[in-house]
Design an enzyme around this catalytic site. Structure first.
Site, PDB file in Angstrom:
ATOM      1  N   ARG A 110      -9.795   6.297   4.253  1.00 25.59           N
ATOM      2  CA  ARG A 110      -9.057   5.588   4.184  1.00 25.59           C
ATOM      3  C   ARG A 110      -8.842   5.704   1.896  1.00 25.59           C
ATOM      4  O   ARG A 110      -7.647   5.403   1.439  1.00 25.59           O
ATOM      5  CB  ARG A 110     -10.001   4.555   4.074  1.00 25.59           C
TER       6      ARG A 110
ATOM      7  N   ARG B  43       0.896  -0.901  -0.388  1.00 27.08           N
ATOM      8  CA  ARG B  43       0.110   0.169   0.545  1.00 27.08           C
ATOM      9  C   ARG B  43       0.699   1.882   0.180  1.00 27.08           C
ATOM     10  O   ARG B  43       0.075   2.555  -0.250  1.00 27.08           O
ATOM     11  CB  ARG B  43      -0.980   0.019   0.894  1.00 27.08           C
TER      12      ARG B  43
HETATM   13  P1  ADP Z   1     -10.157  -2.079   2.876  1.00 28.37           P
HETATM   14  O1  ADP Z   1      -9.264  -2.664   2.043  1.00 28.37           O
HETATM   15  O2  ADP Z   1     -11.663  -2.037   2.623  1.00 28.37           O
HETATM   16  O3  ADP Z   1      -9.840  -1.064   2.438  1.00 28.37           O
HETATM   17  P2  ADP Z   1      -8.017  -3.781   4.778  1.00 28.37           P
HETATM   18  O4  ADP Z   1      -8.804  -4.239   5.458  1.00 28.37           O
HETATM   19  O5  ADP Z   1      -7.413  -3.772   3.400  1.00 28.37           O
HETATM   20  O6  ADP Z   1      -9.286  -2.923   4.456  1.00 28.37           O
HETATM   21  O7  ADP Z   1      -7.679  -3.072   5.759  1.00 28.37           O
HETATM   22  C1  ADP Z   1      -8.331  -2.003   6.624  1.00 28.37           C
HETATM   23  C2  ADP Z   1      -7.388  -1.239   7.140  1.00 28.37           C
HETATM   24  O8  ADP Z   1      -6.648  -1.523   7.919  1.00 28.37           O
HETATM   25  C3  ADP Z   1      -6.424   0.155   6.653  1.00 28.37           C
HETATM   26  O9  ADP Z   1      -7.401   1.397   7.104  1.00 28.37           O
HETATM   27  C4  ADP Z   1      -5.494   0.013   6.719  1.00 28.37           C
HETATM   28  O10 ADP Z   1      -5.575   1.180   8.392  1.00 28.37           O
HETATM   29  C5  ADP Z   1      -4.341  -1.131   7.145  1.00 28.37           C
HETATM   30  N1  ADP Z   1      -4.256  -1.416   6.680  1.00 28.37           N
HETATM   31  C6  ADP Z   1      -4.877  -3.227   5.770  1.00 28.37           C
HETATM   32  N2  ADP Z   1      -3.574  -3.495   5.386  1.00 28.37           N
HETATM   33  C7  ADP Z   1      -2.320  -2.416   5.284  1.00 28.37           C
HETATM   34  C8  ADP Z   1      -1.674  -2.053   4.818  1.00 28.37           C
HETATM   35  N3  ADP Z   1      -0.679  -2.638   3.793  1.00 28.37           N
HETATM   36  N4  ADP Z   1      -0.698  -1.167   5.048  1.00 28.37           N
HETATM   37  C9  ADP Z   1      -0.509  -0.255   6.253  1.00 28.37           C
HETATM   38  N5  ADP Z   1      -1.782  -0.329   6.579  1.00 28.37           N
HETATM   39  C10 ADP Z   1      -2.923  -1.248   6.368  1.00 28.37           C
END
Ligand code: ADP
Ligand code: ADP
Ligand code: ZN
Length: 222
Positions: A176, A92
């Protein structure tokens, strides 16, 4: 593990990464690795990483690269990932993408494909606010777009308990989406540069998106 298939799913929150990762995992015998799921499990378990991540996740920000990488690295090395993995929600940030490239290169591996789910931002609020998940098996549903065949009963496991995520509210979703555009969208160019980018129109119905993604994986997978 030299011939593992390594897929990355790129796209904003609500694009359908989790939904499609499960379909691809079943069809191709791959393992879905969702950093969101791994982080939520760490928060629920109250580990050190989970305690550090909790407030950031509730605010819709990104958890530090250090924490995310530590969690993911361990999971990627487990034996059930031998055929291949689908990275759902990772990388990300540019730092995570660079770290992944190094980690894979050390093992003689490389990203097989980065599938970019192309969507209109405006539709993502609706997708996220209608999202719910089976507490038993994790199958994802939607109030409008993917209801269980029999109301209140999971199609996959027959479970009757469902969860809604605390961060799936309009305010956090806006944060987000901002984080996505500022830090994650630039990765599309990174994977284009590596020659592995595969764009998909993810505004289509779930089944059509699944067919388009399945065709890509059938072409590129080992
Ligand atoms: P979505 O795809 O609906 O945004 P996720 O379940 O992938 O939801 O992520 C939820 C939260 O977890 C994100 O908003 C972030 O805070 C955290 N998160 C998930 N993956 C990462 C990542 N690779 N790096 C940083 N934060 C992450
Ligand atoms: P992500 O993992 O990218 O955050 P999800 O796979 O959780 O996204 O999908 C978000 C919500 O939108 C879920 O409720 C899901 O059932 C629904 N959904 C997923 N793909 C589509 C689609 N192509 N059309 C309509 N709704 C969708
Ligand atoms: Zn279920």
């Amino acid at each position: 593990m030299a011939d593992r298939t390594i897929l990355i799913l790129l796209g904003p929150p609500g694009a359908g990464k989790g939904t499609q990762a499960r379909v691809l995992a079943d069809r191709f015998g791959l393992v879905q690795l969702s950093t969101g799921d791994l982080l939520r499990a760490a928060v629920a378990a109250g580990t050190e990483a989970g305690r550090a991540a909790k407030a950031v996740m509730e605010a819709g920000g990104l958890v530090s690269d250090e924490i995310v990488l530590a969690i993911l690295k361990d999971r990627m090395a487990e034996p059930d990932t031998a055929r291949g993995i689908i990275l759902d929600g990772f990388p990300r940030t540019a730092g995570q993408a660079a770290a992944l490239d190094v980690l894979l290169a050390q093992k003689g591996e490389a990203v097989t494909a980065a599938i970019s789910l192309e969507v209109d931002d405006a539709a993502m609020i609706g997708r996220i606010s209608g999202r719910f998940t089976c507490a038993g098996c994790g199958e994802g549903y939607h109030d409008e777009f993917k209801r269980p065949a029999s109301p209140g009963v999971c199609d996959k496991c027959g479970g009757t308990h469902f969860n809604r995520r605390a961060d799936d509210n309009a305010e956090t979703v806006a944060q987000r989406l901002k984080a996505y555009h500022a830090q994650t969208a630039p990765l599309i160019a990174h994977y284009e540069g590596l020659g592995v980018l595969e764009p998909v129109d993810a505004m289509q119905d779930i089944d059509k998106v699944a067919a388009a993604m399945g065709a890509i994986v059938a072409r590129v997978a080992a």
